[in-house]
Write a protein that holds these residues in place. Sequence first.
Motif, PDB file in Angstrom:
ATOM      1  N   UNK A  35      54.938  53.088  18.533  1.00 41.94           N
ATOM      2  CA  UNK A  35      55.977  52.350  18.699  1.00 41.94           C
ATOM      3  C   UNK A  35      55.884  51.461  18.122  1.00 41.94           C
ATOM      4  N   UNK A  36      55.165  50.246  17.842  1.00 36.99           N
ATOM      5  CA  UNK A  36      55.697  49.177  18.319  1.00 36.99           C
ATOM      6  C   UNK A  36      56.407  48.295  16.825  1.00 36.99           C
ATOM      7  N   UNK A  37      55.701  49.534  15.494  1.00 34.67           N
ATOM      8  CA  UNK A  37      55.158  49.445  14.263  1.00 34.67           C
ATOM      9  C   UNK A  37      56.909  49.404  13.386  1.00 34.67           C
ATOM     10  N   UNK A  38      57.180  51.211  13.816  1.00 35.27           N
ATOM     11  CA  UNK A  38      57.834  51.789  13.631  1.00 35.27           C
ATOM     12  C   UNK A  38      59.272  50.641  14.175  1.00 35.27           C
ATOM     13  N   UNK A  39      59.682  50.329  15.617  1.00 34.94           N
ATOM     14  CA  UNK A  39      60.380  49.957  16.028  1.00 34.94           C
ATOM     15  C   UNK A  39      60.862  48.849  15.936  1.00 34.94           C
ATOM     16  N   UNK A  40      59.869  47.883  15.376  1.00 29.44           N
ATOM     17  CA  UNK A  40      59.578  46.872  14.468  1.00 29.44           C
ATOM     18  C   UNK A  40      60.338  46.280  13.537  1.00 29.44           C
ATOM     19  N   UNK A  41      59.552  47.560  12.521  1.00 31.13           N
ATOM     20  CA  UNK A  41      60.857  48.017  11.470  1.00 31.13           C
ATOM     21  C   UNK A  41      61.777  48.095  10.861  1.00 31.13           C
ATOM     22  N   UNK A  42      62.189  49.185  12.343  1.00 33.44           N
ATOM     23  CA  UNK A  42      63.509  49.116  12.431  1.00 33.44           C
ATOM     24  C   UNK A  42      64.587  47.904  12.655  1.00 33.44           C
ATOM     25  N   UNK A  43      64.572  46.863  13.503  1.00 38.00           N
ATOM     26  CA  UNK A  43      64.968  46.318  14.220  1.00 38.00           C
ATOM     27  C   UNK A  43      64.218  44.673  13.147  1.00 38.00           C
ATOM     28  N   UNK A  44      63.409  45.212  11.872  1.00 37.17           N
ATOM     29  CA  UNK A  44      63.710  43.677  10.317  1.00 37.17           C
ATOM     30  C   UNK A  44      62.814  43.138  11.720  1.00 37.17           C
ATOM     31  N   UNK A  45      61.781  43.276  12.126  1.00 41.79           N
ATOM     32  CA  UNK A  45      61.190  42.026  13.305  1.00 41.79           C
ATOM     33  C   UNK A  45      59.376  42.001  12.680  1.00 41.79           C
ATOM     34  N   UNK A  46      59.940  40.933  11.945  1.00 41.52           N
ATOM     35  CA  UNK A  46      57.884  41.190  10.895  1.00 41.52           C
ATOM     36  C   UNK A  46      56.872  40.477  11.656  1.00 41.52           C
ATOM     37  N   UNK A  47      57.367  40.022  12.618  1.00 41.89           N
ATOM     38  CA  UNK A  47      55.883  38.935  13.386  1.00 41.89           C
ATOM     39  C   UNK A  47      55.309  39.981  14.456  1.00 41.89           C
ATOM     40  N   UNK A  48      55.910  41.072  14.988  1.00 40.70           N
ATOM     41  CA  UNK A  48      56.145  42.271  16.026  1.00 40.70           C
ATOM     42  C   UNK A  48      55.012  43.324  15.092  1.00 40.70           C
ATOM     43  N   UNK A  49      55.666  43.261  13.808  1.00 33.76           N
ATOM     44  CA  UNK A  49      55.411  43.959  12.263  1.00 33.76           C
ATOM     45  C   UNK A  49      53.503  43.869  12.457  1.00 33.76           C
ATOM     46  N   UNK A  50      53.844  43.245  12.360  1.00 34.00           N
ATOM     47  CA  UNK A  50      52.208  42.092  12.184  1.00 34.00           C
ATOM     48  C   UNK A  50      51.473  41.945  12.783  1.00 34.00           C
TER      49      UNK A  50
END
Length: 98
Positions: A35-50
């Motif tokens: 959930x965090x990975x997908x939402x971070x991807x949608x929001x272009x949040x590289x830090x949360x994605x990583x």
Amino acid sequence: MFDRLRKALTTRTPAGTSVAERPRKRPHNLFEAAATYVSASVEDDEDRLAEAATWVSPEALTFGINELACRAVIALARERDESPQVVARTLLGLPADT
């Protein structure tokens, strides 16, 4: 013996909280990571994605993302009163299956 254990658990830490008062951190599960990975991807949040990518193994993250996609398609299909196949193809911009 119990006195030493109680004393150790109530010893103050530098932050001013006792060990017994600290919230226990539970490990992230694969659905939280997905959930965090997908939402971070949608929001272009590289830090949360990583960060989310480090919570579970790559295989578990892949499984969680797949499960999230399946549940999202099912929910949208029910909401739109369409088949999951139609919804999935529409979301991906594919032509209707003939």
